[in-house]
Design an enzyme around this catalytic site. Structure first.
Site, PDB file in Angstrom:
ATOM      1  CB  SER A   1       3.392  -2.849  -3.846  1.00  0.00           C
ATOM      2  OG  SER A   1       3.986  -4.117  -3.636  1.00  0.00           O
ATOM      3  N   GLY A   2       6.054  -2.111  -1.823  1.00  0.00           N
ATOM      4  CA  GLY A   2       6.511  -2.135  -0.438  1.00  0.00           C
ATOM      5  C   GLY A   2       6.964  -0.766   0.035  1.00  0.00           C
TER       6      GLY A   2
ATOM      7  CB  ILE B   1      12.302  -0.474   0.110  1.00  0.00           C
ATOM      8  CG1 ILE B   1      12.910  -0.715   1.502  1.00  0.00           C
ATOM      9  CG2 ILE B   1      13.408  -0.160  -0.895  1.00  0.00           C
ATOM     10  CD1 ILE B   1      13.931   0.299   1.939  1.00  0.00           C
TER      11      ILE B   1
ATOM     12  CB  SER C   1       2.732  -4.125  -7.835  1.00  0.00           C
ATOM     13  OG  SER C   1       2.019  -4.895  -6.887  1.00  0.00           O
ATOM     14  NE  ARG C   2       4.610 -11.484  -8.635  1.00  0.00           N
ATOM     15  CZ  ARG C   2       5.315 -12.505  -8.166  1.00  0.00           C
ATOM     16  NH1 ARG C   2       5.394 -13.629  -8.863  1.00  0.00           N
ATOM     17  NH2 ARG C   2       5.946 -12.423  -7.012  1.00  0.00           N
ATOM     18  NE  ARG C   3      -2.253  -7.496  -1.944  1.00  0.00           N
ATOM     19  CZ  ARG C   3      -2.106  -7.398  -0.622  1.00  0.00           C
ATOM     20  NH1 ARG C   3      -0.891  -7.423  -0.096  1.00  0.00           N
ATOM     21  NH2 ARG C   3      -3.158  -7.288   0.160  1.00  0.00           N
TER      22      ARG C   3
ATOM     23  CB  CYS D   1      18.473  -0.903   6.763  1.00  0.00           C
ATOM     24  SG  CYS D   1      17.564  -2.273   7.513  1.00  0.00           S
TER      25      CYS D   1
ATOM     26  CG  ASN E   1      14.208   1.739   8.431  1.00  0.00           C
ATOM     27  OD1 ASN E   1      13.872   2.705   9.127  1.00  0.00           O
ATOM     28  ND2 ASN E   1      13.326   0.909   7.911  1.00  0.00           N
TER      29      ASN E   1
END
Length: 330
Positions: free
Chosen positions: A10-11, A13, A34-36, A142, A297
């Site tokens: 979910s982020g 990256i 993803s838990r969320r 990064c 990055n």
């Protein structure tokens, strides 16, 4: 086809990793977790991936040949046992990048020190042979990626260097905090880590050079620029000759133009790509070498390098799924 799962997708990256894997001709994505956001379609979290038929799950059991751990620092060492032995693992966190003494200095006590030596540091330009044989790879940070690539050719010329880093807002991840909201983040040139940045440990480990970081947040969304200074009393020709170690590297571009729009590396010209642009200047009057390195990055500093490592681990051409040029203009 290589079956791939992304744990913690979910982020930023994780989202870029899903995007790259979805376009990879030899990969089938079997799970994103993803838990969320469990149960939600991927485009609800990553709108650019609308049309990709994937949903987040919260399972620990899935069919995969390779598992990417795109989780926060400190989490991988807690969940690693859920996946060890079931597939090759590429860890995107800092948990297994550093030998134990350096980890202790920069992060604190390690919870699984017995596993550290089983991981290969995943910088292909330095460890290609080891990565090809690896079951476990620790993807570099990064800032460390940009700095190591710039400094490594000169490691025999100096034992210390000053590293000035300008980094984008996405380098801070997707965490919600007041410093990241638009009125606070826009138009800044903010020093957020004047010394003892955690990625220094990776540079020391991989180059043997004591690199002193000062890191600034600047008003760009993605990309970073490392400007590295060290004492040097040799010739300009010697500096150029050292950089030619990268002449056959598929993802390192040397920027040595004397004119034109780009005379030195600039993150603007690598956005969306797995390239690292490296250049230099020689301040003969003050006996200084200045080496510059620009990367995206989220790609060469994250998801792209992870895919490059995966390609090597599975015997593919390392350019597979990554052989495209940066987005321009941005």
């Amino acid at each position: 086809m290589i079956k791939a799962a992304v744990v913690g997708a979910s982020g930023y990256i994780g989202g870029e990793l899903v995007r790259l894997l979805a376009m990879h001709p030899e990969v089938e994505i079997t799970a994103i977790t993803s838990r969320r956001f469990a149960g939600q379609k991927v485009h609800k979290v990553h709108p650019n991936l609308r049309g990709l038929d994937l949903r987040f799950t919260n399972t620990k059991e899935f069919d995969a040949d390779v598992i990417f751990l795109a989780v926060p620092h400190g989490t991988s060492m807690e969940i690693i046992d859920d996946y060890l032995g079931s597939a090759k693992i590429i860890d995107m966190s800092a948990d297994f990048r550093l030998r134990e003494d350096l980890y202790r200095e920069y992060y604190g006590e390690h919870k699984r020190p017995e596993l550290i030596e089983e991981f290969v540091y995943g910088l292909p330009e330095l460890h290609r042979k080891e990565i090809r044989k690896a079951e476990l790879v620790a993807n570099p940070g990064c800032n460390a990626t940009a700095t190591i690539l710039a400094l490594y050719p000169f490691r025999e010329l100096t034992d210390e260097a000053i590293v000035d880093l300008k980094v984008s807002s996405s380098a801070g991840g997707r965490r919600e905090n007041v410093a990241s909201i638009h009125p606070e983040r826009s138009h800044v040139v903010r020093v957020y880590k004047p010394y003892h940045h955690r990625h220094e440990g990776e540079v020391i480990q991989e180059t043997g050079v004591k690199a002193a970081f000062t890191v600034h947040s600047v008003d760009i969304i993605r990309g970073l620029l490392a400007t590295i200074y060290f004492r040097f009393e040799g010739s300009t020709r010697e500096l150029l000759r050292k950089l030619l170690v990268y002449k056959d590297e598929p993802f390192v571009r040397l920027v040595t133009d004397k004119g034109g729009l780009q005379r030195f590396p600039d993150p603007k010209y690598v956005i969306g790509s797995n390239f690292a642009d490296i250049g230099f200047a020689h301040d003969e009057e003050n006996s200084r070498a200045i080496v510059l390195s620009a990367i995206d990055n989220l790609i060469k500093g994250g998801s792209g390098q992870a895919v490059q490592n995966m390609n090597l681990m599975f015997g593919l051409d390392e350019r597979t799924g990554l052989n495209y040029y940066p987005v321009y203009p941005v």
